[in-house]
Design a protein around this motif. Sequence first.
Motif, short mmCIF file in Angstrom:
data_model
loop_
_atom_site.label_atom_id
_atom_site.label_comp_id
_atom_site.label_asym_id
_atom_site.label_seq_id
_atom_site.Cartn_x
_atom_site.Cartn_y
_atom_site.Cartn_z
N TYR A 495 29.13 -69.50 -1.13
CA TYR A 495 29.47 -68.92 0.13
C TYR A 495 28.44 -68.63 0.95
CZ TYR A 495 31.55 -64.87 1.98
OH TYR A 495 32.22 -63.98 3.14
N ARG A 496 27.06 -68.33 0.21
CA ARG A 496 26.05 -68.04 1.05
C ARG A 496 25.75 -69.12 2.15
NH1 ARG A 496 20.68 -67.46 0.13
NH2 ARG A 496 19.33 -65.55 0.84
N GLU A 497 25.49 -70.18 1.39
CA GLU A 497 25.15 -71.34 2.26
C GLU A 497 25.92 -71.81 3.43
OE1 GLU A 497 22.33 -73.34 1.69
OE2 GLU A 497 21.84 -71.86 0.29
N ILE A 498 27.33 -71.50 3.37
CA ILE A 498 28.05 -71.53 4.36
C ILE A 498 27.91 -70.66 5.43
CG2 ILE A 498 30.66 -71.45 4.96
CD1 ILE A 498 31.28 -72.65 2.37
N SER A 499 27.42 -69.18 4.78
CA SER A 499 27.30 -68.18 5.77
C SER A 499 25.78 -68.51 6.60
CB SER A 499 27.25 -66.78 5.07
OG SER A 499 28.51 -66.49 4.49
N LYS A 500 24.96 -69.10 6.11
CA LYS A 500 23.91 -69.42 6.63
C LYS A 500 23.99 -70.39 7.93
CE LYS A 500 20.41 -68.98 3.12
NZ LYS A 500 19.39 -69.55 2.10
N LYS A 501 24.85 -71.43 7.61
CA LYS A 501 25.25 -72.23 8.75
C LYS A 501 26.09 -71.57 9.69
CE LYS A 501 25.25 -76.38 5.27
NZ LYS A 501 26.21 -77.18 4.89
N LEU A 502 27.24 -70.47 9.27
CA LEU A 502 27.51 -69.74 10.20
C LEU A 502 26.84 -69.12 11.13
CD1 LEU A 502 30.97 -68.73 8.35
CD2 LEU A 502 30.97 -70.09 10.50
N ALA A 503 25.69 -68.53 10.61
CA ALA A 503 24.77 -67.59 11.47
C ALA A 503 24.26 -68.19 12.54
CB ALA A 503 23.45 -67.23 10.41
N GLN A 504 24.19 -69.64 12.53
CA GLN A 504 23.56 -70.44 13.61
C GLN A 504 24.73 -70.47 14.98
OE1 GLN A 504 22.45 -74.42 12.25
NE2 GLN A 504 21.76 -73.49 10.24
N PHE A 505 25.97 -70.03 14.65
CA PHE A 505 26.85 -70.31 15.62
C PHE A 505 27.35 -68.79 16.03
CE2 PHE A 505 27.45 -74.03 13.26
CZ PHE A 505 27.51 -74.86 14.35
N ILE A 506 26.45 -67.74 15.89
CA ILE A 506 26.68 -66.35 16.59
C ILE A 506 26.31 -66.19 17.66
CG2 ILE A 506 26.10 -63.93 16.18
CD1 ILE A 506 26.04 -64.07 12.97
N ASP A 507 27.11 -65.79 18.68
CA ASP A 507 26.72 -65.62 20.00
C ASP A 507 26.17 -64.29 20.26
OD1 ASP A 507 27.31 -64.58 22.77
OD2 ASP A 507 28.41 -66.25 23.17
N SER A 508 24.87 -64.64 20.89
CA SER A 508 23.93 -63.36 21.04
C SER A 508 24.35 -62.14 21.85
CB SER A 508 22.52 -63.83 21.59
OG SER A 508 22.72 -64.28 23.00
N VAL A 509 25.13 -62.50 22.62
CA VAL A 509 25.80 -61.26 23.61
C VAL A 509 27.01 -60.69 22.87
CG1 VAL A 509 26.83 -60.94 25.83
CG2 VAL A 509 25.23 -62.46 25.46
#
Length: 744
Positions: A495-509
């Motif tokens: 779950y944590r590994e997937i969450s790390k990858k998802l963190a790269q797709f967070i919009d900064s705004v």
Amino acid sequence: MLKDIAWVEDWHYDTGSEDEPLQFYLDALCNSTSFDLLLGYFSSSAINVLSLGFANFIYKGGKMRAVINNVLSEQDKNAIEKGQDKENFSTIYNFNNIKELESSLDQYGRHFFECFAWLIANDRIEIKIIKPKNRRGISHYKSGVFSDGENSIGFTSTCNFSYFGFIENLERLDCTLSWENERYLNKIKKQEIDFEIFFSEESDLVDYLEIKDVMVALKDEFGDKNIQELLIQEKDLLEKRNEIFQKSKIQKSIKNAIEHINQFIEIEKQPRFPYKEGPRSYQKEAYDSWFKNNKKGLFAMATGTGKTLTALNCLLNEYQNETSYKAIILVPTLELVEQWKEECKQFNYTNIITVSSKEKWKDKLSFYNTLSKLNDPSFIVIATYASFVKDKFQSFFKDLPKQTVFIADEVHNIGAPNISKLLPKIHLEKRIGLSATPNRVYDDTGNALIDSFFNDKDPYTYNFSMQKAIEEGYLCKYYYYPHVVSLTEDEFEKYREISKKLAQFIDSVTKSFKKCKEVEILLLKRKRIIHKAENKLPKFKSIINEEFQKRGNLKYTLIYTPEGVLENNDVIMEDNYIENEEDIFLIDQYTKAITDIDFSITARKFTSKTENRKSVIKQFSESDLHVLTSMKCLDEGVDVPRAELAIFCASTGNPRQFIQRRGRVLRKSKGKQFAYIHDLVVIPKFNMDKNDETFNIERSFILNEMKRVENFFSLAINKAEVYEKLSEICMHYNISLYDINNEN
């Protein structure tokens, strides 16, 4: 009414004359709404003789009260005893239909005594049983008063209220009319006062008995001629009955009674609200709000409060104003097509056309379209949304009269792109949208289109919330028990590994995930881990076992299981899967876990592949089947009349799903005091380091879980207990249960 009847000029009725006592009773019953009877000997066979009169009397809401002697036939005693046990009374017959009621009263057998018991159980006949004090014999009072609410007729008689008394004996009945003069009015008032003293159990002349203390009449024990009537076969009296019925004045009374019944039958054919008490106050309010809003609007009504009845009551009001009714009703499922059809029949609506992939509807709808141009027929079309959008249906839909009422059930479906594009073409001006949760999640465009189409006003044209329904007693109160389930170490690492990858797709705004295919795939993978979560099943088994030990059974239990299939120690969501015979669905694991507890528990899956679904629901409602397990099939379109315990082992983030699921278990039913809801709340890993790079993502996930918890907990009886149980988790992740819905 009573004053309109041509009563005998000298007010005397004599057996064997042109004016029989039987004639008096028929005329009085057909024109009264109350009947108080004070007499020594009673037999329900009199109701059989006067079946036409009693059918009229009862159908109009008439109520009879009787004070009777303590000697009865065995059948009468059993019927009274059965009727007085209101809590446990049931009958296979329906006596609310005038024709069936009249038939039931006219059949002297088991069916008749079922009817007699029904009248007692429903307070249409109230009986007090008396015995004279300090002397032998029976009470020989034979008098009574009929009333229509305005005028009254008092009578005294030598004849008992029985078949034998009416047909065999030579008897006399004298009556007094309240409107003739003040002396007669006072005489009737005196009769009424005397009766009330007896009926209210205030008389010092008699002892009041329970039905168990009644003596059953036996030929060898009672020599009185009137008592023997109980042992005479009805066939021996039929010839004499027929002789009496040949007399012109009785024939006239019978003819009038039959005319009344025929009038009632015609009334019954007309559309009407299916329950005698009429629509509930909030259902009337919904119509008033809709009417004031130019006959357009959304009804946001909690599951279990009768959205269908509310909409059909609006249609009933339109019928009463226009003398015809026309409606098209859109629903999402085939089950709802059938449910709406049955509800329409309850209102006595006819010419119901159902439109779905299983129906041959084209010719029927074409016929009514053509007929409507020549005449003004009433009809109702019930269609699935899937059929509605097809060109074949649209070609007929555009020709429907514009006064047709447009009803959209589960109205959020209207906002879907393939349906919303048709909204500008809809010419029908009367519109009702129904749902417990009308808003579409994450679809502001769809919501705006729905609001515009229904001319809706904030918050809704009519809103009857779950909180209000519970507070006013239309839904039952409930206890809510959240159970925290954590991922295993292995599950959490994935779950944590997937969450790390998802963190790269967070919009900064926007601080939310970007919309792209990669994010969809990663979220789906993470969702599978949550669904599979190893610790769910042991927790579920623990809950089920505890409830079984506490309740002694698992009757009326609904289980919402995770979706998916176990394959190669992984979970595959049902929507993306082609079934193989050897695969094990998650729902199978949960169903087996229930039956493993005790051999007496009956459980069954309820899925899209379940056959005879109506029969399954009926078995569940009657507790022949104790537990239903389902994934989504109980979310929309299935009416579950009774459920008391629900366990949510999986829920989506869509409020519509868990709000409707909760509504399923809050419906009130006989013998049900509270509902009990258990909810598995997944926490990836409690006490995660706040400096961890995925902490905020995990907090976002937990926040969504807690939004569901808050919705449940806010209306629960045990609110303080829930808050205390989850306070540590909420503090760690800086989440306030009381303010959670204001947080983005």
